[in-house]
Scaffold this motif. Structure first.
Motif, PDB file in Angstrom:
ATOM      1  N   PHE A  21      17.291 -46.369  -1.421  1.00 25.22           N
ATOM      2  CA  PHE A  21      15.962 -45.965  -1.881  1.00 25.22           C
ATOM      3  C   PHE A  21      15.646 -46.407  -3.308  1.00 25.22           C
ATOM      4  N   PRO A  22      16.615 -46.275  -4.250  1.00 25.28           N
ATOM      5  CA  PRO A  22      16.307 -46.858  -5.565  1.00 25.28           C
ATOM      6  C   PRO A  22      15.996 -48.345  -5.461  1.00 25.28           C
ATOM      7  N   VAL A  23      16.657 -49.027  -4.527  1.00 25.43           N
ATOM      8  CA  VAL A  23      16.432 -50.468  -4.380  1.00 25.43           C
ATOM      9  C   VAL A  23      14.986 -50.756  -3.976  1.00 25.43           C
TER      10      VAL A  23
ATOM     11  N   GLY B 227      17.917 -55.168  -4.738  1.00 24.83           N
ATOM     12  CA  GLY B 227      19.262 -54.968  -4.208  1.00 24.83           C
ATOM     13  C   GLY B 227      20.310 -55.533  -5.149  1.00 24.83           C
ATOM     14  N   VAL B 228      20.063 -56.758  -5.605  1.00 27.32           N
ATOM     15  CA  VAL B 228      21.040 -57.395  -6.498  1.00 27.32           C
ATOM     16  C   VAL B 228      21.142 -56.626  -7.817  1.00 27.32           C
ATOM     17  N   ILE B 229      19.992 -56.235  -8.365  1.00 28.31           N
ATOM     18  CA  ILE B 229      20.022 -55.499  -9.647  1.00 28.31           C
ATOM     19  C   ILE B 229      20.812 -54.203  -9.496  1.00 28.31           C
ATOM     20  N   ILE B 230      20.484 -53.428  -8.465  1.00 29.84           N
ATOM     21  CA  ILE B 230      21.168 -52.137  -8.302  1.00 29.84           C
ATOM     22  C   ILE B 230      22.654 -52.352  -8.011  1.00 29.84           C
TER      23      ILE B 230
ATOM     24  N   GLU C  60      25.545 -50.990 -10.524  1.00 24.72           N
ATOM     25  CA  GLU C  60      26.537 -50.024 -10.054  1.00 24.72           C
ATOM     26  C   GLU C  60      27.948 -50.454 -10.420  1.00 24.72           C
ATOM     27  N   THR C  61      28.297 -51.701 -10.054  1.00 26.38           N
ATOM     28  CA  THR C  61      29.688 -52.092 -10.290  1.00 26.38           C
ATOM     29  C   THR C  61      29.961 -52.263 -11.784  1.00 26.38           C
TER      30      THR C  61
ATOM     31  N   LEU D 165      29.906 -43.251 -13.159  1.00 23.64           N
ATOM     32  CA  LEU D 165      28.584 -43.556 -13.706  1.00 23.64           C
ATOM     33  C   LEU D 165      27.740 -44.378 -12.732  1.00 23.64           C
ATOM     34  N   GLU D 166      28.405 -45.131 -11.818  1.00 25.67           N
ATOM     35  CA  GLU D 166      27.653 -46.000 -10.916  1.00 25.67           C
ATOM     36  C   GLU D 166      26.690 -45.201 -10.034  1.00 25.67           C
ATOM     37  N   GLN D 167      26.966 -43.884  -9.927  1.00 33.06           N
ATOM     38  CA  GLN D 167      26.055 -43.044  -9.143  1.00 33.06           C
ATOM     39  C   GLN D 167      24.756 -42.768  -9.901  1.00 33.06           C
ATOM     40  N   VAL D 168      24.842 -42.801 -11.223  1.00 34.44           N
ATOM     41  CA  VAL D 168      23.729 -42.341 -12.056  1.00 34.44           C
ATOM     42  C   VAL D 168      22.891 -43.490 -12.598  1.00 34.44           C
ATOM     43  N   VAL D 169      23.598 -44.538 -13.070  1.00 36.56           N
ATOM     44  CA  VAL D 169      22.911 -45.612 -13.785  1.00 36.56           C
ATOM     45  C   VAL D 169      21.738 -46.224 -12.999  1.00 36.56           C
ATOM     46  N   PRO D 170      21.908 -46.483 -11.679  1.00 35.39           N
ATOM     47  CA  PRO D 170      20.770 -47.067 -10.959  1.00 35.39           C
ATOM     48  C   PRO D 170      19.511 -46.217 -11.076  1.00 35.39           C
ATOM     49  N   PHE D 171      19.664 -44.910 -11.043  1.00 32.72           N
ATOM     50  CA  PHE D 171      18.484 -44.045 -11.101  1.00 32.72           C
ATOM     51  C   PHE D 171      17.845 -44.068 -12.487  1.00 32.72           C
ATOM     52  N   VAL D 172      18.713 -44.152 -13.519  1.00 30.98           N
ATOM     53  CA  VAL D 172      18.178 -44.252 -14.879  1.00 30.98           C
ATOM     54  C   VAL D 172      17.377 -45.549 -15.014  1.00 30.98           C
TER      55      VAL D 172
END
Ligand SMILES: Nc1ncnc2c1ncn2[C@@H]1O[C@H](COP(=O)(O)OP(=O)(O)O)[C@@H](O)[C@H]1O
Ligand SMILES: [Mg+2]
Lengths: 290, 264
Positions: free
Chosen positions: A225-227, A243-246, A250-251, A261-268
């Motif tokens: 969903f963030p993607v 997709g590529v950015i997220i 994450e990694t 942190l990979e769980q949080v950073v995409p949402f930020v």
């Protein structure tokens, strides 16, 4: 350098899988304005269909793939026919609630047949490590990356070149005008759901090959969903770039900053980008002629 | 070729818009359907092309015949396949598709790829401007070019009857004349029958073989253009010509009211 390469390859693979899954959400949203919250469960359908055909029945894997694709098409068309079509004209929020209900239903049906425990997947894609300069990546990740890229390229061609693909984009633009060309809206909806289910099923098989088959396979659906929001809900290039950015974010954040942190950073990142571009990076704006 | 017999159209189960509407279109003709805003012209076309459904409208009485067969119960796709194509009011091009993709969308019911290529050439022959802009996004075309695209898109479906809903809407006079010339050519060269809905009565009467005038959901007047042009009401309300000094003041007031209604 080795770590960077490692993280980049892993991030790209995840990102392309996200893009593939996101493509389904984008297609359904573009053609019918419905956000399909059951997209993650379509991954489950694919993973378990393959698990059943190859792992339990013992069919050769090419047959297993064909069965999986057939099951996915059937599931997509059935959902459109039995669940979504009767809801045409209902408020969008009810339709969305229905897709959320549908996701629980699919999950329940699958656990009824296969239980909830994680099971080893019949790894038909070899997991042998492949050296990439200083980095080492399992072969199935590379396969996933290559397949996802190939499929996305194929779909982009489909939308640009074929009558059916152009008809789908026409319906997304102006339903009544599309109807006046003799385009069947229902057929377009059915194709959108079938494609969404197929790309998700393929992603499900690839993911299960990497992590094993369990209800967790559908969790990746939530991370998509963030993607789609990042890329713009109605944009196919947006799904790929998002997709590529997220995937990379994450990694990188998990690898360089702090695991978890990979769980949080995409949402930020998502929130930051939406503040600047409220329709996502590639979201279609209305064309205003001056 | 096309006959509407006493049809009645209702929107949302309550709003009665067409009240016993009847008209005929003969093969090979250009027939004009005139009337002021809200008379029910667009509704008439949508009733024929099956496009009422998405607006929650329905033909509740009477019948529509195309080539002798009833079409008022068919869906839009079947009606297009039988050769009836509506160019909707306001052009309605697919804004995010290119010019050529719009044309190919029009050919959706024509699956022969080779023929599609020939048809593209045919359309570009009629509208050279579309050829220059074939890879351009349709949403950025000018209003006139969008109207050309909408007509070209209709040609791609090989209709036997093309129904045009206010092709002159919002276009500069010179462009309107160009478009009407092309409509005439399509009628003569492609043998396409044309049903033309217009508010611009002067131009429509100039190209039509026969014309109907509609008011309040039914036909109030019909005839050959020459005949209609002689009619006092038509002259006054549609063509803006007044026969001076023939009216008393009471009639002037009444006419003022009527005129207001025509123009509203
Ligand atoms: N979708 C709709 N729902 C309800 N009423 C409508 C709808 N479309 C048109 N109408 C009404 O039907 C009447 C005729 O409209 P229309 O056919 O668009 O007229 P015209 O094309 O002659 O201007 C108008 O009074 C309009 O308000
Ligand atoms: Mg109208």
């Amino acid at each position: 350098m080795a770590l960077f390469l490692q993280l980049t390859l892993t991030g790209l693979t995840n990102g392309m899988l996200y893009a593939l899954i996101a493509l389904g959400i984008v297609l359904i949203f573009k053609s019918s304005d419905v956000i399909n919250f059951a997209q993650g469960e379509f991954l489950l359908i694919g993973a378990y269909a393959m698990f059943w055909a190859v792992g339990q029945v013992g069919l050769p894997w090419p047959v297993g793939i064909l069965i999986t694709l057939a099951v996915a098409v059937l599931a997509g068309v059935l959902v459109e026919r039995l669940v979504l079509r009767p809801l045409i004209g209902e408020p969008i929020i009810s339709v969305i609630m229905v897709t959320i209900g549908l996701s629980s239903l699919i999950r329940a049906i699958i656990s009824l047949f296969f239980g909830t425990a994680s099971q080893p997947f019949p790894n038909f894609i070899p997991r042998t490590p492949v050296a990439f300069g200083p980095a080492v990546v399992p072969a199935d990740r590379l396969w996933a990356l290559g397949l996802a890229v190939a499929l996305l390229a194929l779909f982009i061609l489909f939308f640009r070149r074929t009558n059916e693909g152009i008809a789908m984009r026409a319906v997304a633009d102006d339903q009544q005008a599309a109807l006046s060309m003799g385009i069947s809206i229902q057929r377009v909806f059915a194709i959108a759901w079938a494609i969404a289910a197929v790309v998700a099923a393929i992603a499900g098989v690839l993911v299960a090959n990497i992590v094993g088959v369990s209800g967790d396979v559908s969790r990746i659906g939530l991370r998509v969903f963030p993607v789609v929001i990042l890329g713009g809900l109605d944009s196919i290039p947006g799904a790929i770039v998002g997709g590529v950015i997220i995937g990379l974010l994450e990694t990188y954040s998990g690898g360089y900053l702090k695991p978890g942190l990979e769980q949080v950073v995409p949402f930020v990142a998502l929130i930051l980008i939406l503040m600047v571009k409220p329709y996502g990076l590639f979201g279609q704006t209305r064309i205003e002629r001056v | 070729m096309l006959a509407l017999n006493n049809i009645e159209v209702i929107y949302n189960d309550v709003i009665l818009v067409l009240k016993g509407m009847s008209m005929q279109v003969g093969e090979g003709q250009i027939v004009a359907l005139l009337g002021s805003n809200g008379a029910g012209k667009s509704t008439t076309l949508k009733a024929v092309s099956g496009l009422l459904k998405p607006e929650d409208g329905a033909v509740t009485d009477g019948e529509i015949l195309f080539l002798g067969q009833r079409i008022d119960r068919l869906d839009a796709a079947d009606i297009v396949r039988r050769g009836v194509f509506q160019v909707m009011e306001g052009r309605r091009v697919f804004e995010h598709l290119t010019v050529e993709e719009n044309l190919r969308a029009g050919a959706y019911t024509q699956r022969d790829a080779r023929r599609q290529t020939q048809d593209l050439e045919l359309v570009y022959g009629y509208f050279p401007r579309l050829l220059e802009r074939r890879q351009q996004t349709a949403g950025y075309l000018s209003g006139g070019e969008q109207q050309m695209l909408a007509i070209g898109r209709a040609m791609m479906a090989h209709p036997r009857l093309m129904m045009l809903d206010e092709p002159s809407l919002g276009l500069a006079p010179l462009l309107v004349e160009e478009i009407f010339r092309i409509i005439r050519r399509i009628n003569q060269e492609q043998k396409t029958t044309i049903l033309l809905v217009e508010q611009n009565a002067r131009l429509a009467l100039a190209v039509a073989d026969y014309a109907y005038i509609m008011e309040n959901g039914r036909i109030v007047l019909e005839g050959a253009p020459a005949q209609l042009q002689e009619n006092a009401d038509v002259r006054e309300f549609y063509l803006g010509l007044t026969d001076v000094g023939t009216r008393k003041s009471y009639r002037d007031v009444k006419h003022y009211k009527r005129r207001k209604r025509w123009l509203s």
